[in-house]
Scaffold this motif. Structure first.
Motif, mmCIF file in Angstrom:
data_model
loop_
_atom_site.group_PDB
_atom_site.id
_atom_site.type_symbol
_atom_site.label_atom_id
_atom_site.label_comp_id
_atom_site.label_asym_id
_atom_site.label_seq_id
_atom_site.Cartn_x
_atom_site.Cartn_y
_atom_site.Cartn_z
ATOM 1 N N GLU A 1 3.620 -9.299 3.045
ATOM 2 C CA GLU A 1 5.022 -9.264 3.460
ATOM 3 C C GLU A 1 5.302 -7.959 4.207
ATOM 4 O O GLU A 1 4.890 -6.884 3.769
ATOM 5 C CB GLU A 1 5.945 -9.377 2.249
ATOM 6 C CG GLU A 1 5.821 -10.691 1.491
ATOM 7 C CD GLU A 1 6.817 -10.799 0.356
ATOM 8 O OE1 GLU A 1 7.957 -10.306 0.521
ATOM 9 O OE2 GLU A 1 6.457 -11.350 -0.695
ATOM 10 N N LEU A 2 6.004 -8.057 5.313
ATOM 11 C CA LEU A 2 6.363 -6.883 6.099
ATOM 12 C C LEU A 2 7.515 -6.157 5.418
ATOM 13 O O LEU A 2 8.580 -6.735 5.183
ATOM 14 C CB LEU A 2 6.762 -7.296 7.515
ATOM 15 C CG LEU A 2 7.090 -6.167 8.490
ATOM 16 C CD1 LEU A 2 5.863 -5.294 8.729
ATOM 17 C CD2 LEU A 2 7.606 -6.741 9.808
ATOM 18 N N ALA A 3 7.288 -4.888 5.073
ATOM 19 C CA ALA A 3 8.319 -4.110 4.393
ATOM 20 C C ALA A 3 9.475 -3.814 5.345
ATOM 21 O O ALA A 3 9.264 -3.632 6.551
ATOM 22 C CB ALA A 3 7.732 -2.803 3.870
ATOM 23 N N PRO A 4 10.704 -3.760 4.837
ATOM 24 C CA PRO A 4 11.836 -3.356 5.684
ATOM 25 C C PRO A 4 11.612 -1.944 6.224
ATOM 26 O O PRO A 4 10.927 -1.126 5.607
ATOM 27 C CB PRO A 4 13.026 -3.402 4.723
ATOM 28 C CG PRO A 4 12.584 -4.249 3.579
ATOM 29 C CD PRO A 4 11.115 -4.053 3.454
ATOM 30 N N LEU A 5 12.186 -1.666 7.391
ATOM 31 C CA LEU A 5 12.053 -0.335 7.978
ATOM 32 C C LEU A 5 12.637 0.703 7.033
ATOM 33 O O LEU A 5 13.827 0.638 6.686
ATOM 34 C CB LEU A 5 12.785 -0.281 9.320
ATOM 35 C CG LEU A 5 12.722 1.069 10.055
ATOM 36 C CD1 LEU A 5 11.309 1.315 10.563
ATOM 37 C CD2 LEU A 5 13.720 1.098 11.205
ATOM 38 N N PRO A 6 11.829 1.669 6.565
ATOM 39 C CA PRO A 6 12.368 2.680 5.657
ATOM 40 C C PRO A 6 13.292 3.645 6.396
ATOM 41 O O PRO A 6 13.197 3.809 7.616
ATOM 42 C CB PRO A 6 11.106 3.397 5.147
ATOM 43 C CG PRO A 6 10.112 3.233 6.249
ATOM 44 C CD PRO A 6 10.394 1.890 6.868
ATOM 45 N N LYS A 7 14.170 4.300 5.636
ATOM 46 C CA LYS A 7 15.095 5.259 6.255
ATOM 47 C C LYS A 7 14.373 6.513 6.724
ATOM 48 O O LYS A 7 14.879 7.249 7.579
ATOM 49 C CB LYS A 7 16.195 5.625 5.258
ATOM 50 C CG LYS A 7 15.689 6.318 3.989
ATOM 51 C CD LYS A 7 16.823 6.581 3.010
ATOM 52 C CE LYS A 7 16.312 7.252 1.726
ATOM 53 N NZ LYS A 7 17.403 7.481 0.753
ATOM 54 N N GLN A 8 13.204 6.747 6.175
ATOM 55 C CA GLN A 8 12.397 7.896 6.580
ATOM 56 C C GLN A 8 10.938 7.632 6.234
ATOM 57 O O GLN A 8 10.622 6.749 5.442
ATOM 58 C CB GLN A 8 12.851 9.172 5.852
ATOM 59 C CG GLN A 8 12.601 9.117 4.347
ATOM 60 C CD GLN A 8 12.851 10.433 3.639
ATOM 61 O OE1 GLN A 8 13.322 11.383 4.225
ATOM 62 N NE2 GLN A 8 12.533 10.482 2.361
ATOM 63 N N VAL A 9 10.047 8.396 6.856
ATOM 64 C CA VAL A 9 8.641 8.416 6.462
ATOM 65 C C VAL A 9 8.228 9.876 6.315
ATOM 66 O O VAL A 9 8.768 10.760 6.985
ATOM 67 C CB VAL A 9 7.728 7.710 7.489
ATOM 68 C CG1 VAL A 9 7.935 6.214 7.461
ATOM 69 C CG2 VAL A 9 7.913 8.269 8.890
ATOM 70 N N VAL A 10 7.283 10.109 5.425
ATOM 71 C CA VAL A 10 6.745 11.448 5.184
ATOM 72 C C VAL A 10 5.249 11.370 5.469
ATOM 73 O O VAL A 10 4.481 10.841 4.656
ATOM 74 C CB VAL A 10 7.013 11.910 3.738
ATOM 75 C CG1 VAL A 10 6.455 13.311 3.512
ATOM 76 C CG2 VAL A 10 8.511 11.868 3.429
ATOM 77 N N ILE A 11 4.827 11.862 6.617
ATOM 78 C CA ILE A 11 3.465 11.637 7.102
ATOM 79 C C ILE A 11 2.617 12.894 6.952
ATOM 80 O O ILE A 11 2.871 13.900 7.618
ATOM 81 C CB ILE A 11 3.477 11.202 8.587
ATOM 82 C CG1 ILE A 11 4.370 9.975 8.769
ATOM 83 C CG2 ILE A 11 2.065 10.916 9.068
ATOM 84 C CD1 ILE A 11 4.500 9.529 10.214
ATOM 85 N N THR B 1 8.352 14.874 8.153
ATOM 86 C CA THR B 1 9.351 13.893 7.743
ATOM 87 C C THR B 1 10.121 13.426 8.970
ATOM 88 O O THR B 1 10.721 14.241 9.680
ATOM 89 C CB THR B 1 10.322 14.495 6.708
ATOM 90 O OG1 THR B 1 9.592 14.903 5.547
ATOM 91 C CG2 THR B 1 11.368 13.475 6.294
ATOM 92 N N ILE B 2 10.075 12.120 9.216
ATOM 93 C CA ILE B 2 10.764 11.518 10.358
ATOM 94 C C ILE B 2 11.865 10.618 9.832
ATOM 95 O O ILE B 2 11.607 9.714 9.031
ATOM 96 C CB ILE B 2 9.796 10.705 11.232
ATOM 97 C CG1 ILE B 2 8.646 11.594 11.731
ATOM 98 C CG2 ILE B 2 10.528 10.072 12.410
ATOM 99 C CD1 ILE B 2 7.553 10.820 12.445
ATOM 100 N N GLU B 3 13.090 10.883 10.262
ATOM 101 C CA GLU B 3 14.217 10.040 9.883
ATOM 102 C C GLU B 3 14.371 8.928 10.911
ATOM 103 O O GLU B 3 14.402 9.185 12.121
ATOM 104 C CB GLU B 3 15.501 10.874 9.819
ATOM 105 C CG GLU B 3 16.713 10.106 9.324
ATOM 106 C CD GLU B 3 17.929 11.001 9.232
ATOM 107 O OE1 GLU B 3 18.777 10.943 10.139
ATOM 108 O OE2 GLU B 3 18.009 11.779 8.251
ATOM 109 N N ALA B 4 14.450 7.701 10.446
ATOM 110 C CA ALA B 4 14.528 6.555 11.348
ATOM 111 C C ALA B 4 15.783 6.624 12.196
ATOM 112 O O ALA B 4 16.870 6.988 11.723
ATOM 113 C CB ALA B 4 14.497 5.255 10.556
ATOM 114 N N ASP B 5 15.641 6.278 13.467
ATOM 115 C CA ASP B 5 16.759 6.235 14.408
ATOM 116 C C ASP B 5 16.994 4.775 14.787
ATOM 117 O O ASP B 5 16.212 4.194 15.537
ATOM 118 C CB ASP B 5 16.428 7.062 15.650
ATOM 119 C CG ASP B 5 17.568 7.083 16.659
ATOM 120 O OD1 ASP B 5 18.608 6.433 16.395
ATOM 121 O OD2 ASP B 5 17.436 7.750 17.704
#
Length: 467
Positions: free
Chosen positions: A25-35, A100-104
């Motif tokens: 299942e494709l996860a919903p777009l998270p509000k942020q990622v920590v890479i 940390t990238i915050e989704a736009d």
């Protein structure tokens, strides 16, 4: 079809029923990622972005200062704004620099992929460069740079490419999902690897609990236009036995060869790639897609909705909405990144998914053991069940005595850290943990010796003449 196997090992309860046979299942777009900027075995990367930068999915955000053979870049897995660059705890329980990238939402869908590249007309050098630039590492756990593995030295002739689909760890089922949902991309990735290496024989290795998938995979082999031209692709069925998915044991089961002590699969004429890695290779050429997503299993008794998911690398499980992924925190006693035998226990769920995260297992008290260690009773169970045919009890005694040389002589560096000895130990001695620490101590000692030799060599150099 004949079923192969190896000596010793364990017959474990697979505990795959909760997610076995379920689609990814494709996860919903998270509000942020920590890479994490370092997700590979090799030289460290440096960050290529700054706080406040706008980045696009697929954009390179970290690479080595001087890209070399043991370096692999890291890419943004979502489009958004860089909010933080700071040390964070990672799945190996060490701190490392993370972006940390915050989704736009306005940038959703924006991608910066590589241009597609025909793997069958480009040169070997171009193909290896593409795999490196796509940031592909082994997705089975070790995160070894893929382009390095596919370019062995000339004095190491390779006879077999082995696609590892054994997936012997309990709970985990994403490799099975790859075999079920993406057999065409798997075969394409395998033919690309055969073209790059010039190897004419490939074996897709899987345990016999996946035997029902054989007709479908054989059909994809027949339909692939390149399969016949690059060589022979077959399927090797192995007994469902832990740790059959270990590359050294898979080589023995499928080819009858044994990797020598201190050696690598190429010393036995083999290259082993996880089936998920082969799909990532195919996507890097056909779509120009860097390794920015990861399929993994989320399961365990404290997971209310066990499933196989595809999530952007850097996703925190806590950022996924409860309607998609709900955790029973009242029952949660232990969190594992990876499988229960070889995975790492982590302190909380604020740990990012990485390129080598095959699963997140949320265990209840009934599913885990939290007993104090007792004294070793010299029962020999660790020896009888060691798939690498070592003597864990002797290695442990040497490490307790502080004798690293004796531990190495007993086989410390040949330990594959499968956890069979710990599982069977009636005294509950954390043998694998001690062996991992012992290897770290040995590396530190070796680095100190190398530094001392370099300092001695520098001191021996004559001083420059005065003018």
């Amino acid at each position: 079809m004949a079923v192969s196997t190896f000596k010793r090992g364990l017959l474990l309860p697979t505990r795959k029923h909760a997610t076995e046979g379920t689609p990814v299942e494709l996860a919903p777009l998270p509000k942020q990622v920590v890479i994490p900027i370092n997700q590979h075995f090799g030289a460290p990367n440096k960050c290529l972005v700054n706080v406040g930068d706008h980045v696009r999915r697929g954009q390179k955000i970290a690479d080595a200062a001087a890209p070399g053979p043991m370096t692999v870049p890291v890419h943004a897995s979502i489009s958004g704004v860089v909010k933080k660059i700071e040390p964070r705890t990672q799945s190996n329980n060490t701190e490392g620099i993370c972006v940390t990238i915050e989704a736009d939402p306005d940038a959703a869908g924006g991608e910066e992929f590589l241009p597609p590249l025909d793997p069958f007309t480009c040169t070997k050098e171009e193909a290896l460069a593409r795999i490196r630039e796509a940031g592909i590492t082994g997705m089975g756990g070790a995160a070894f740079p893929c382009h390095v593995k596919l370019n062995p030295p000339p004095n190491k002739p390779i006879d077999f490419i082995i696609a590892d689909g054994a997936e012997c760890e309990p709970y985990l089922t994403t490799d099975e999902a790859v075999l079920t949902e993406k057999p065409n991309m798997l075969i394409l990735g395998l033919t690309i690897v055969m073209k790059i290496t010039g190897v004419k024989k490939a074996i897709i290795g899987m345990e016999d609990n996946k035997e029902k998938l054989i007709p479908m995979i054989e059909r994809e082999i027949r339909l692939n236009e390149q399969a016949a031209s690059v060589g022979e692709i077959s399927i090797g069925l192995c007994k469902t036995r832990y740790p059959q998915g270990g590359e050294k044991l898979l080589i023995t089961a499928l080819t009858g060869r044994e990797v020598p002590s201190g050696g690598l699969p190429m010393d036995a004429g083999c290259i082993v790639q996880n089936v998920g890695t082969l799909v990532a290779i195919a996507e890097a050429f056909t779509l120009g897609k860097p390794l920015v997503d990861r399929d993994l299993t989320v399961s365990g008794g404290a997971c209310k909705m066990p499933k196989n998911i595809r999530a952007p690398i850097g996703t925190l499980l806590t950022d996924l909405p409860p309607v998609f992924m709900e955790v029973d925190y009242d029952k949660l006693k232990k969190i594992l990144f990876g499988g229960p035998m070889m995975g790492n226990a982590v302190p909380n769920l604020n740990i990012p998914i990485q390129k080598n995260t095959s699963g997140i297992i949320l265990l209840t008290a009934a599913e885990t053991v939290a007993e104090l260690e007792g004294p070793c009773i010299r029962c020999g169970r660790c020896i009888r069940n060691c798939s690498a045919r070592l003597s864990p009890v002797i290695m442990n005694m040497a490490l307790e005595a502080g004798d690293l040389d004796e531990a190495v002589a007993a086989g410390l560096m040949d330990c594959i850290e499968c956890g069979s000895c710990t599982f069977m130990c009636p005294a509950r001695i954390k043998l694998v943990q001690r062996f991992r620490i012992g290897k770290q101590r040995l590396r530190i000692r070796q680095q100190a010796q190398q530094a001392a030799q370099a300092a001695k060599a520098a001191a021996a150099q004559p001083a420059p003449a005065k003018t």
